[in-house]
Design a protein around this motif. Structure first.
Motif, PDB file in Angstrom:
ATOM      1  N   CYS A   1     -48.222  25.121  63.979  1.00 27.45           N
ATOM      2  CA  CYS A   1     -47.717  26.488  64.075  1.00 27.45           C
ATOM      3  C   CYS A   1     -47.988  27.302  62.805  1.00 27.45           C
ATOM      4  O   CYS A   1     -47.664  28.493  62.756  1.00 27.45           O
ATOM      5  N   GLU A   2     -48.536  26.636  61.796  1.00 27.15           N
ATOM      6  CA  GLU A   2     -48.860  27.303  60.534  1.00 27.15           C
ATOM      7  C   GLU A   2     -47.625  27.938  59.912  1.00 27.15           C
ATOM      8  O   GLU A   2     -47.641  29.076  59.426  1.00 27.15           O
ATOM      9  N   LEU A   3     -46.520  27.160  59.914  1.00 27.09           N
ATOM     10  CA  LEU A   3     -45.280  27.662  59.343  1.00 27.09           C
ATOM     11  C   LEU A   3     -45.220  27.518  57.837  1.00 27.09           C
ATOM     12  O   LEU A   3     -44.324  28.062  57.196  1.00 27.09           O
ATOM     13  N   GLY A   4     -46.107  26.758  57.264  1.00 27.73           N
ATOM     14  CA  GLY A   4     -46.160  26.650  55.818  1.00 27.73           C
ATOM     15  C   GLY A   4     -45.169  25.634  55.270  1.00 27.73           C
ATOM     16  O   GLY A   4     -44.565  24.832  55.999  1.00 27.73           O
ATOM     17  N   ALA A   5     -44.975  25.711  53.962  1.00 27.66           N
ATOM     18  CA  ALA A   5     -44.127  24.727  53.287  1.00 27.66           C
ATOM     19  C   ALA A   5     -42.667  24.849  53.677  1.00 27.66           C
ATOM     20  O   ALA A   5     -41.930  23.858  53.669  1.00 27.66           O
ATOM     21  N   CYS A   6     -42.228  26.032  54.017  1.00 24.24           N
ATOM     22  CA  CYS A   6     -40.824  26.233  54.359  1.00 24.24           C
ATOM     23  C   CYS A   6     -40.565  26.125  55.852  1.00 24.24           C
ATOM     24  O   CYS A   6     -39.491  26.499  56.313  1.00 24.24           O
ATOM     25  N   GLY A   7     -41.521  25.607  56.614  1.00 30.78           N
ATOM     26  CA  GLY A   7     -41.360  25.588  58.065  1.00 30.78           C
ATOM     27  C   GLY A   7     -40.597  24.399  58.596  1.00 30.78           C
ATOM     28  O   GLY A   7     -40.126  24.422  59.734  1.00 30.78           O
ATOM     29  N   LEU A   8     -40.446  23.327  57.811  1.00 33.59           N
ATOM     30  CA  LEU A   8     -39.792  22.117  58.315  1.00 33.59           C
ATOM     31  C   LEU A   8     -38.306  22.357  58.564  1.00 33.59           C
ATOM     32  O   LEU A   8     -37.755  21.847  59.544  1.00 33.59           O
ATOM     33  N   VAL A   9     -37.646  23.085  57.695  1.00 32.16           N
ATOM     34  CA  VAL A   9     -36.203  23.320  57.852  1.00 32.16           C
ATOM     35  C   VAL A   9     -35.897  24.124  59.122  1.00 32.16           C
ATOM     36  O   VAL A   9     -35.077  23.706  59.937  1.00 32.16           O
ATOM     37  N   PRO A  10     -36.521  25.285  59.341  1.00 31.40           N
ATOM     38  CA  PRO A  10     -36.233  26.000  60.592  1.00 31.40           C
ATOM     39  C   PRO A  10     -36.677  25.237  61.829  1.00 31.40           C
ATOM     40  O   PRO A  10     -36.046  25.353  62.887  1.00 31.40           O
ATOM     41  N   LEU A  11     -37.749  24.447  61.725  1.00 33.95           N
ATOM     42  CA  LEU A  11     -38.185  23.676  62.882  1.00 33.95           C
ATOM     43  C   LEU A  11     -37.186  22.575  63.206  1.00 33.95           C
ATOM     44  O   LEU A  11     -36.955  22.265  64.385  1.00 33.95           O
ATOM     45  N   THR A  12     -36.581  21.985  62.191  1.00 33.91           N
ATOM     46  CA  THR A  12     -35.522  20.994  62.428  1.00 33.91           C
ATOM     47  C   THR A  12     -34.341  21.646  63.125  1.00 33.91           C
ATOM     48  O   THR A  12     -33.758  21.080  64.063  1.00 33.91           O
ATOM     49  N   ARG A  13     -33.970  22.818  62.657  1.00 34.87           N
ATOM     50  CA  ARG A  13     -32.881  23.549  63.305  1.00 34.87           C
ATOM     51  C   ARG A  13     -33.241  23.894  64.744  1.00 34.87           C
ATOM     52  O   ARG A  13     -32.404  23.791  65.652  1.00 34.87           O
ATOM     53  N   PHE A  14     -34.474  24.283  64.968  1.00 30.63           N
ATOM     54  CA  PHE A  14     -34.934  24.583  66.327  1.00 30.63           C
ATOM     55  C   PHE A  14     -34.835  23.349  67.224  1.00 30.63           C
ATOM     56  O   PHE A  14     -34.415  23.443  68.386  1.00 30.63           O
ATOM     57  N   PHE A  15     -35.198  22.176  66.684  1.00 34.41           N
ATOM     58  CA  PHE A  15     -35.131  20.944  67.461  1.00 34.41           C
ATOM     59  C   PHE A  15     -33.695  20.635  67.862  1.00 34.41           C
ATOM     60  O   PHE A  15     -33.406  20.320  69.028  1.00 34.41           O
ATOM     61  N   TYR A  16     -32.767  20.715  66.924  1.00 35.42           N
ATOM     62  CA  TYR A  16     -31.379  20.404  67.241  1.00 35.42           C
ATOM     63  C   TYR A  16     -30.759  21.439  68.176  1.00 35.42           C
ATOM     64  O   TYR A  16     -29.916  21.098  69.008  1.00 35.42           O
ATOM     65  N   ASP A  17     -31.160  22.689  68.054  1.00 34.62           N
ATOM     66  CA  ASP A  17     -30.669  23.701  68.991  1.00 34.62           C
ATOM     67  C   ASP A  17     -31.183  23.443  70.403  1.00 34.62           C
ATOM     68  O   ASP A  17     -30.437  23.564  71.389  1.00 34.62           O
ATOM     69  N   ALA A  18     -32.466  23.094  70.514  1.00 36.34           N
ATOM     70  CA  ALA A  18     -33.014  22.773  71.833  1.00 36.34           C
ATOM     71  C   ALA A  18     -32.337  21.541  72.418  1.00 36.34           C
ATOM     72  O   ALA A  18     -32.026  21.498  73.619  1.00 36.34           O
ATOM     73  N   TYR A  19     -32.113  20.539  71.576  1.00 35.23           N
ATOM     74  CA  TYR A  19     -31.443  19.328  72.037  1.00 35.23           C
ATOM     75  C   TYR A  19     -30.014  19.631  72.485  1.00 35.23           C
ATOM     76  O   TYR A  19     -29.549  19.125  73.520  1.00 35.23           O
ATOM     77  N   ALA A  20     -29.306  20.481  71.728  1.00 34.57           N
ATOM     78  CA  ALA A  20     -27.946  20.857  72.108  1.00 34.57           C
ATOM     79  C   ALA A  20     -27.939  21.629  73.430  1.00 34.57           C
ATOM     80  O   ALA A  20     -27.027  21.457  74.256  1.00 34.57           O
ATOM     81  N   GLN A  21     -28.930  22.472  73.642  1.00 29.38           N
ATOM     82  CA  GLN A  21     -29.014  23.189  74.912  1.00 29.38           C
ATOM     83  C   GLN A  21     -29.223  22.232  76.075  1.00 29.38           C
ATOM     84  O   GLN A  21     -28.603  22.370  77.138  1.00 29.38           O
TER      85      GLN A  21
END
Length: 816
Positions: free
Chosen positions: A293-313
């Motif tokens: 996704c070319e999120l760069g160096a700071c992309g892992l944190v929001p992607l982790t949050r995205f994963f847990y939000d999707a899992y919670a949904q």
């Protein structure tokens, strides 16, 4: 000098467009002493939005994350179902029916399994919350650490203040300490929402560590459940020595079923944890998706949050809810959050997607779909009924506004990136701003045909500024006759069409009727680039007569507003250009534009002393207007302009306006001719009433003789006009007022040797009966200079009823 001024104007315009001031600082907040163009806050509608990342051949990389969340959610829900069955079976059957007969080992095994699994299920939701909270605070380096460091900074500065006091620098340091105290308090307030539930609780209350602790406890609980269940299943004698007793004969199968359910539930949970660890820790799924996704160096944190939000949904709702999520929508939700760190995550995600080239093919397909939809809407709104329905849809005007995005609305950083991307990717299509602009302006043009839609367009924040921006036509565009490149020529034609449609939209808005039109004229005039853009079209658009005619019509509509008309006259060169178009009959376009330019000048001079002074300041204006009275194409508006100049210019211009008396013979001849149109008749009589202010009775008599008009015929002509207009006429609403005013002046004039001629003559013509009939039929229609639909504007200073009463008094004053 002119070139230098032009460079300053272009520099100022670029500063306004780019959103930066001359010092290099951001001017986003704007200055009340400088104009700025409202930023585009509604998006371009064709970038990396939610719709652009679905369907087609391009598959969003984050779908790998949502599919993995779906797999884990299936295992979690299956384990939860088995756990619930085991819990119900144990509490109702085993502990409820066989509690007294269970062996001690079985009793405590069942109890430990129930408590452990219950704790695990309860802590599962808390684990997700801790994981989400950890991603929320990770961008700032932790929740509690900020406050701890803030406190330490404060203590350190206080200590420095104490030390400085001993060195004789007490006052200066105390002032700096107080300032530092204020800064730290503001900082602590800003970070208050990010603080952990229990401040200074140390390692345990750090959200990431708390989640890890809960995860370890869940794994240990499930491992213990597996062990106890396996041990229980290995024991075959569950019913004691008397296995055939009635009260214990079902105990063994009940225990076996419970242990099977508990073992299956714990095994599924451990399998879920193993799959999670394998994918996340060993296969580095989130790192791979972040790279794709070319999120760069700071992309892992929001992607982790995205994963847990999707899992919670998936766990909390339907298992397919999380699959529908995408990073762009997720980023928009983060931006709308109340937490600064979440807003920062959302902005970073959108920024990275804006710079990415991965979704370019999908963007092109999205553009085509969007363009086709816009064309369909433009066809639908061609009918008034459909236009009302479309405008009534919530957000429809805002959607049309999104079509009017231009490169000038793009922030400078993004504009530079788009230019670099378009230059580096040869053969790829760039965003077709102009194509969408033309369709959007066409939709607005068709919507503006309805009065209510004009109000909706005016109420949309930033839309008028966007339309005004399209009226800017550089001289290079207007003076370009052709192009060596066919593509460049087509682009030039499209730009001219965009200017034309923007002018058509503005014309419809400023000529709207009623209070809506009054509000729109004021708002359009308040845009500081409106008049200057129109001036550029008048100045350089000789090759585009339609654009010049539309620009003049817009100026005429704006001139109905008192504040706007003075702003038009203050804009350098506008009045000069209008006079040139109106009076230079030798120009090829005089017949097409002179009428509009004359009407605009008459409107500017109406009830505006300042504007009359601006017009009279031009060289030879009275004489040139008098000459125009002899031109059949110009005489109507020339008479209107001269009347307004005489009526509203002020006494300081009387010396120059006395030259207007030379026009009296031509004006009297126009009045006496039966073949003249009603409008010209009204204008000529109105001009006569103003010229007579510079004459006395004897001079007027000489003017009559010079024009070859007998005064008896003149009075008969005035009376016949009143007989023909027994009621107010919509086409000539002021003709009766002007005739009565002229009759009053004639009766008040003291002609040499025959003071009462006109009074006696009007009595012979039964003027008293005519005036009484007029008094019984006066209307508000005769009380205004101009009209906006059925609403009158610029009311006359003296009511028509009072004028008629004054005329009746003069007729009866000398009657014996």
């Amino acid at each position: 000098m002119n070139a230098h001024a032009g460079d300053e104007v272009q520099l100022h315009r670029r500063r306004c467009e780019d959103g930066f001031d001359s010092d290099g600082g951001s001017s986003g907040s704007g200055s009340f002493f400088e104009p700025w163009i409202e930023p585009d806050t509604r998006g371009r509608g064709s970038g990396h939005g939610h719709g652009a990342r679905k369907g087609g051949g391009y598959k969003a990389a984050e779908k790998r994350v949502t599919r993995f969340a779906l797999q884990l959610a299936v295992l979690e829900k299956a384990a939860s179902v088995l756990g619930k069955l085991a819990f119900v079976w144990a509490t109702v059957v085993l502990l409820g029916g066989f509690a007294s007969s269970l062996r001690v080992l079985d009793f405590w095994s069942v109890t430990v399994v129930l408590v452990g699994e219950g704790a695990r299920v309860f802590s599962r939701g808390n684990e997700l919350e801790w994981q989400r909270y950890s991603t929320r605070t990770s961008t700032a380096g932790g929740g509690g650490g900020a406050i701890v460091s803030s406190s330490s900074r404060f203590c350190r500065r206080v200590a420095q203040a104490v030390a400085a006091r001993a060195c004789g620098r007490r006052r200066a340091v105390v002032d700096s300490t107080v300032q530092a105290d204020d800064d730290d308090v503001a900082y602590a307030r800003q970070r208050a929402r990010h603080a952990p539930p229990v401040p200074y609780a140390g390692w345990v209350f750090v959200s990431k560590n708390a989640g890890a602790v809960l995860k370890v406890l869940q794994v240990l609980s499930s491992a213990a459940c597996v062990a106890l269940s396996a041990i229980g299943l290995c024991k075959h004698d569950r019913g004691g020595d008397d296995a055939t007793a009635d009260e214990t004969r079902n105990q063994r199968p009940a225990l076996v079923l419970f242990y099977c359910l508990a073992l299956a539930e714990a095994t599924l949970f451990l399998l879920e944890k193993a799959l999670l660890a394998w994918k996340i820790s060993f296969r580095m799924l989130l790192d791979e998706v972040s790279s794709e996704c070319e999120l760069g160096a700071c992309g892992l944190v929001p992607l982790t949050r995205f994963f847990y939000d999707a899992y919670a949904q998936c766990v909390g709702n339907s298992v397919f809810d999380g699959v529908k999520m995408d990073l762009v929508t997720f980023a928009k939700e983060l931006i709308e959050s109340d937490f600064l760190d979440e807003q920062l995550m959302g902005v970073r995600i959108l920024r990275q997607f804006a710079r990415s080239k991965a979704s370019a093919p999908e963007t092109l397909r999205k553009e085509e779909v969007r363009r086709c939809a816009a064309v369909v809407v433009s066809k639908l709104v061609g009918k008034s009924q459909n236009a009302l329905r479309v405008a009534g849809i919530h957000g429809s005007i805002e959607s049309v506004m999104s079509l009017l995005h231009t490169a000038r609305n793009t922030p400078p950083a993004r504009r530079r990136h788009e230019c670099a991307a378009s230059s580096s990717s040869s053969g790829e299509m760039s965003y077709d701003h102009l194509g969408f602009n033309l369709v959007g302006l066409l939709i607005l043009k068709k919507l503006a045909r309805d009065h209510d839609n004009c109000g909706r367009i005016g109420n949309m924040r930033g839309l008028l500024s966007r339309v005004v921006e399209f009226t800017h036509a550089p001289p290079t565009l207007l003076l370009l006759r052709g192009s060596s490149s066919q593509t460049a020529g087509a682009a030039t034609d499209s730009q001219i069409r965009a200017v034309k449609r923007a002018l058509q939209v503005l014309k419809m808005l400023v000529t709207a009727t009623g209070n809506t039109g009054k509000k729109l004229r004021r708002e359009v005039a308040d845009r500081v680039f409106t008049v200057s853009n129109l001036r550029g079209i008048l100045q350089h658009g000789q090759g585009h007569r339609q654009l010049q005619k539309l620009a003049i019509d817009v100026l005429t509509g704006l001139a109905m507003d008192d504040r706007a008309k003075e702003g038009i006259a203050r804009t350098g060169g506008v009045v000069k250009l209008l006079l040139s178009m109106f009076l230079n009959a030798d120009l090829a376009y005089a017949s097409e534009l002179s009428s509009g330019a004359g009407e605009a000048l008459a409107m500017l001079a109406l009830e505006s002393k300042a504007n009359c002074g601006v017009i009279l300041n031009k060289d030879g204006v009275p004489g040139r207007l008098i000459t125009a009275l002899h031109d059949a194409a110009l005489r109507l508006n020339a008479a209107r302009i001269l009347r307004n100049l005489c009526a509203y210019s002020g006494e300081e211009w009387n010396a120059r306006l006395r030259a207007v008396t030379a026009a009296m013979p031509a004006v009297l001849q126009m009045t006496m001719r039966e073949t003249e149109s009603e409008k010209l008749l009204e204008a000529s009589i109105g001009l006569t009433t103003q010229i007579c202010k510079f004459l006395d009775g004897e001079q007027f008599a000489r003017e009559l003789r010079g024009a070859g008009v007998d005064r008896a015929e003149y009075t008969e002509r005035l009376a016949s006009i009143l007989r023909r207009h027994t009621y107010p006429e919509i086409r000539v609403p002021r003709v009766r007022r002007f005739v009565v005013l002229q009759a009053i002046w004639l009766m008040q004039a003291q002609a040499h040797g025959d003071d009462c001629y006109y009074v006696e003559r009007f009595r012979q013509l039964d003027m008293g009966s005519l005036l009484q009939s007029i008094a019984d039929t006066t209307s508000d229609l005769e009380c205004f200079h101009v009209f906006s639909g059925s609403v009158g504007l610029s009311q006359h200073r003296k009511s028509f009823t009072d004028i008629v009463e004054s005329a009746l008094e003069l007729l009866d004053s000398d009657r014996e």
